[in-house]
Write a protein that holds these residues in place. Structure first.
Motif, short mmCIF file in Angstrom:
data_model
loop_
_atom_site.label_atom_id
_atom_site.label_comp_id
_atom_site.label_asym_id
_atom_site.label_seq_id
_atom_site.Cartn_x
_atom_site.Cartn_y
_atom_site.Cartn_z
N CYS A 23 0.84 -1.20 0.00
CA CYS A 23 0.00 0.00 0.00
C CYS A 23 0.88 1.26 0.00
CB CYS A 23 -0.89 -0.01 1.23
SG CYS A 23 -2.05 1.35 1.30
N CYS A 26 -0.51 5.70 2.70
CA CYS A 26 0.22 6.49 3.69
C CYS A 26 1.60 5.87 3.76
CB CYS A 26 -0.50 6.54 5.04
SG CYS A 26 -0.19 5.16 6.14
N CYS A 30 1.77 -1.14 4.41
CA CYS A 30 1.10 -2.40 4.69
C CYS A 30 1.07 -3.26 3.44
CB CYS A 30 -0.34 -2.14 5.13
SG CYS A 30 -0.46 -1.20 6.66
N CYS A 58 -6.79 -0.12 6.61
CA CYS A 58 -7.50 1.06 7.12
C CYS A 58 -8.35 1.66 6.01
CB CYS A 58 -6.50 2.08 7.67
SG CYS A 58 -5.65 2.99 6.39
#
Ligand code: SF4
Length: 942
Positions: A23, A26, A30, A58
């Motif tokens: 990911c 941010c 992850c 998230c």
């Protein structure tokens, strides 16, 4: 009677295929499973096998699908055709774009490489981009750490050889008391959420210190709503209480820190305040067994924390003496600091007692035998189950470096770093400050720079100064103004380039840094600098190249745009050479790879640098015959070696007998092996090496084997940071390199080798009676900088950002729901919507960061709430402090590292008539990608 049920497909096919990558919604990195249907992204879930998130995803991570399909994505290279800031561009081919860039850059490299300033924002490829800049030969390179959290990084590395954030973590399995300072809910995101969940399930306690009670502070068992900028004072009061009650870990201090190391106490000596060393440069202690002076690391030595030593008429005292003398002073007593901190003396005493009780009365012991660097074998590992984490809230102040050092001193006095239950380093940390490079700045036209740009100075000799003493770098990093600016000062680049101070540049080249909007202090001023022309009608900053994936506000101010891909369309390397994804008990790195191909004429920025580097004939980017060395970034990741056997990825390198971890040659199948393994590599640290890493022979040998170091790097923690003292000595008149007179007093006062607290500089520059209120920003859990507030799903969570007011200010000003306020600082004024929040320091207002947008940017509707009700606090902040009447303008930065002091801001508040839109208003910019559709639909498959 037959009842006819409708025929439902209760198990529809979710996807044709799952592609595992990392990911980038941010900075947590992850692992994600990207579900594909008909060749398109159908949805994203967390990867349960991934070390960072173990399947947790998230809101940001799942909304990656909307980032990938955002209408604001740039579509092709752009050449500016209107005036800067107009947003008028024409699309051009990559050939033309690279020809323009080469035409601008090649002459600079040949004649004056420093005229290129290359700065990157929140990219995760800094070891690569710095390698490119080093090969180009410019000294002017850094990433965004100077306006983010360099205080945190530098204080950690100078004190204990590692820092918070991605370089360490609490021992989630054993900690019983977790205390956080200035942590917003995005730093870190999933790892901290998961960690807090785990420790709370075990009944551990969380104490949150933050003026704002949101996110992690909202779920803390105890909240300390501290006054902004006073965390350091609060921490030193805790230290005072621990020392006063004798609740410190003397054994730990003697063995693993420089508390017993002797300091020259002769005020007339040129070595006053320096540590006593032997002829090999080893610091000296008194051995308790023999009473003799000895190097700290000798076999069997038992360092004495209290013995003084007299030599050549000079008294030497151990650091521990100086610590006790300083922090037992009544100025640090809870009563003395309570009012200033906004925390009662009782509360300070209670927290100190609680820290001590858990650390010493709830000691835990693990049955792991280990051997320390002095050769002593320990049957067990003793743990002090108190851990800490901190982030920008304490870092982004002009006293942030010393505040972060104070927090590390607190951790160390409790003996709770690198022990079971405490704070643990993640590889490649721990690493002593002496093992880091020093900054390099020697320019030779047509040649690479003489070494890496960024590093850790040991004293005045390492500053980045030219022979005449003037700054070598455009951002004035590593100068007397901010000697230990380990991440550079990106926030000063545009203003210095505009002023031609210390010199003029030709080309500003930036990547992923929204400098004409939310990433700059003094936003309007920066816009004016970017568009300002000289007497001949030329732009003062002659050329600007910018790379971004999206039509951000910064795009309009560049002359040439190199459009990047989204994170699902690119290769990336989350490298041990850079910012990896290690855990405290494992080394780990990861990749991104193109799970989908771009449907636009865009290219991964790093691949573009490979090609541009070759066109510019940069040595690291061409073969001996002058041909392009790396076809693209994937090729670089696979084949680049930083030194023989060490490359960007540690997993599945090519060894003599097959795949090898850490060390080994390039392996052409490496990327595919990562993909097959879920996008990451992990190697666990043996149990006997998992704690006490700086001193544990087992860990040091393991780290050498993996290639983290070439030889063991044992060291002790620097409670007393000698490099700071060397700058003070210079300010006192010692040594060849001397600071300018106007900086002497400040260097003497602020570069103290033991942690200190002083009031934030803005407090001394503005009338605090006129501007009594502190103003802060925080990033929300659901957004990461400006990326999130253009995302169709995430915008539904935070569509605009009110200014939150505490009850006292709310009532004093007679605010009601729906009201607006005029907020004024010494620098500017904004008029914005307000909201009431009770769980807030009573003299503090705040808002979410980077939600306000400029009309025309990000392909949003001109009436989007982000542009009409959203706002930035940046308009109130300036990169310089208000004039003090001494004829000088002082930077609004930490004097040690140069970190931008965003959180020193002081304002006043008054109720205002509601304007039609948030103020200040800016004209709309023309969007090079047009406006997104009113109704955004993404449907894949049947
Ligand atoms: S925490 Fe960050 S990296 Fe992890 S899923 Fe959320 S956005 Fe992605």
């Amino acid at each position: 009677m037959t009842h006819h049920q409708p025929k439902l497909d209760t198990s529809p096919k979710v996807s044709d295929e799952v592609r595992k990558t990392t990911c980038y919604m941010c900075a947590c990195r992850c692992g994600i499973n990207v579900h594909m249907k008909d060749g398109k992204v159908a949805y994203i879930e967390g990867n349960r096998d991934h070390p960072v998130n173990r399947g947790v995803l998230c809101a940001k991570g799942s909304a990656g699908i909307m980032q990938h399909n955002a209408p604001s994505r740039l579509r092709a290279p752009l050449k500016r055709v209107g005036p800067r800031g107009s947003g008028e561009f024409e699309e051009i081919s990559w050939d033309e774009a690279l020809e323009i860039a080469t035409g601008w850059l090649a002459p600079l490299r040949a004649e004056a490489p420093e005229k290129l300033a290359f700065f990157t924002g929140r990219d995760q490829s800094q070891s690569f981009t710095s390698f490119w800049a080093q090969n180009f030969g410019t000294p002017n390179y850094a990433a965004h750490g100077g306006f983010c959290s360099v205080n945190m990084a530098a204080a950690g590395i100078y004190t204990m050889g590692g820092a918070f954030w991605e370089f360490g973590q609490p021992d989630w399995d054993h900690t019983k008391l977790f205390m956080i300072f200035g942590v917003a809910e995005d730093h870190d995101s999933n790892p901290i959420k998961m960690g807090i969940g785990r420790i709370k399930a075990r009944g551990a306690k969380v104490i949150g210190v933050n003026p704002i009670r949101s996110g992690y502070n909202a779920v803390a068992d105890e909240w300390v709503g501290i006054t902004p900028g006073t965390d350091g004072l609060f921490i030193l009061a805790l230290v005072h209480e621990l020392l006063r009650s004798g609740r410190i870990d003397l054994d730990y201090l003697a063995r693993y820190t420089n508390a017993p190391v002797l300091v020259n106490m002769d005020p007339d000596s040129a070595e006053h305040g320096l540590l006593m060393r032997d002829e090999n440069g080893k610091t000296l202690v008194i051995d308790r067994k023999t009473g003799k002076l000895t190097p700290f690391d000798q076999k069997g030595v038992q360092p004495d924390l209290s013995a003084t030593h007299r030599h050549g008429g000079v008294t030497h005292k151990p650091v521990m003496h100086l610590i006790a003398e300083r922090y037992l002073d009544p100025q640090y007593a809870p009563e003395a600091v309570a009012e200033r901190c906004g925390v009662t003396a009782d509360k300070i005493r209670t927290i100190a007692a609680e820290l001590a009780r858990v650390a010493f009365d709830e000691e835990i012991v693990l049955d792991h035998e280990w051997t320390d660097f002095r050769g002593e074998t320990h049957k067990t590992m003793k743990g002090r189950p108190v851990s800490f984490h901190a982030m920008r809230g304490i870092s982004a102040h002009s006293n942030g470096f010393q505040t972060c050092r104070a927090l590390h001193m607190l951790q160390i006095l409790l003996g709770t770093v690198e022990v079971p239950g405490g704070f643990r380093f993640k590889p490649p940390y721990p690493k002593p400050v002496s093992a880091h490079p020093k900054p390099h700045c020697k320019v030779t036209p047509g040649k690479p720079l003489d070494g890496p740009h960024l590093g850790y100075v040991q004293g005045p000799d390492d500053l980045a100064l030219k022979e005449d003493g003037s700054p070598a770098r455009i951002d004035k990093a590593y100068t007397w103004e901010n000697p230990m600016s380990a991440h550079g000062l990106m926030h000063m680049v545009i203003s210095n380039a505009h002023a031609g101070d210390p010199y003029k540049i030709d080309t500003l080249f930036m990547y992923m840094a929204n400098m004409s909007w939310n990433s700059s202090m003094n936003t309007r001023g920066v816009i004016e600098m970017l568009t300002d022309k000289d007497d001949s009608g030329d732009y003062v900053i002659p050329r600007i190249i910018y790379s971004d994936a999206y039509s951000s506000e910064m795009v309009a101010y560049a002359d040439l745009i190199l459009p990047d891909t989204t994170y699902l369309e690119r290769h990336d390397c989350i490298s041990l050479l850079d910012r990896p994804i290690c855990e405290a008990d494992a080394a780990a790195d990861a990749i991104r790879w193109p799970v989908v191909q771009p449907d636009r004429d865009v290219r991964g920025f790093q691949s573009v640098l490979c090609e541009l580097g070759a066109k510019l004939n940069l040595p690291g980017f061409v073969n001996s015959d002058g041909s392009q060395k790396y076809a693209d970034y994937a090729d670089y990741i696979t084949n680049h070696e930083r030194k023989p056997g060490i490359g960007p990825l540690a997993g599945w390198r090519s060894g003599e007998d097959g795949p090898s971890d850490g060390r080994g040659g390039p392996n052409k199948d490496q990327l595919q092996t990562y993909i097959d393994n879920g996008g990451f590599f992990i190697k666990h640290i043996p149990d006997a090496a998992a704690y006490y890493k700086p001193w544990n022979k087992g860990y040091q040998d393991w780290a050498v084997e993996l290639g983290l170091y070439d030889s063991p790097q044992h060291y002790i923690f620097d409670l007393y940071a000698e490099p700071l003292r060397r700058f003070q000595l210079a300010a006192e008149g010692h040594g060849e390199r001397q600071p300018p007179d106007h900086l002497r007093a400040r260097i003497r006062e602020t570069l103290d080798p033991l942690p200190i607290w002083y009031a934030p500089f803005e407090d001394g520059s503005v009338d605090t009676d006129e501007f009594p209120v502190h103003a802060l920003t925080q990033r929300p859990m659901a957004m990461y900088h400006s990326w999130g507030s253009q995302n169709a799903w995430l915008r539904q969570i935070h569509g605009h950002n009110p200014l939150y007011l505490p009850t006292k200010l709310w009532e004093a000003n007679g605010f009601a729901e729906g009201d607006w306020a005029r907020v004024t600082s010494a620098h500017g004024e904004i008029t914005v919507p307000v909201a009431h929040m009770a769980a807030l320091n009573e003299n503090t207002v705040w808002t979410w960061n980077a939600i306000g947008k400029r009309k025309g940017a990000w392909a949003l509707d001109k009436d989007a709430p982000e542009a009409t009700k959203g706002f930035l606090l940046n308009h109130l902040i300036h990169e310089l402090l208000p004039p003090k009447g001494d004829g000088l303008r002082w930077a609004n930065s930490d004097p040690v590292t140069g970190q931008a002091a965003w959180f020193d801001l002081r304002v006043k508040i008054a109720k205002a008539e509601a304007p039609a839109e948030s103020q200040p208003g800016f004209d709309a910019i023309k969007s090079p990608v047009g406006q997104g559709p009113d109704h955004l639909e993404w449907k894949v498959g049947q």
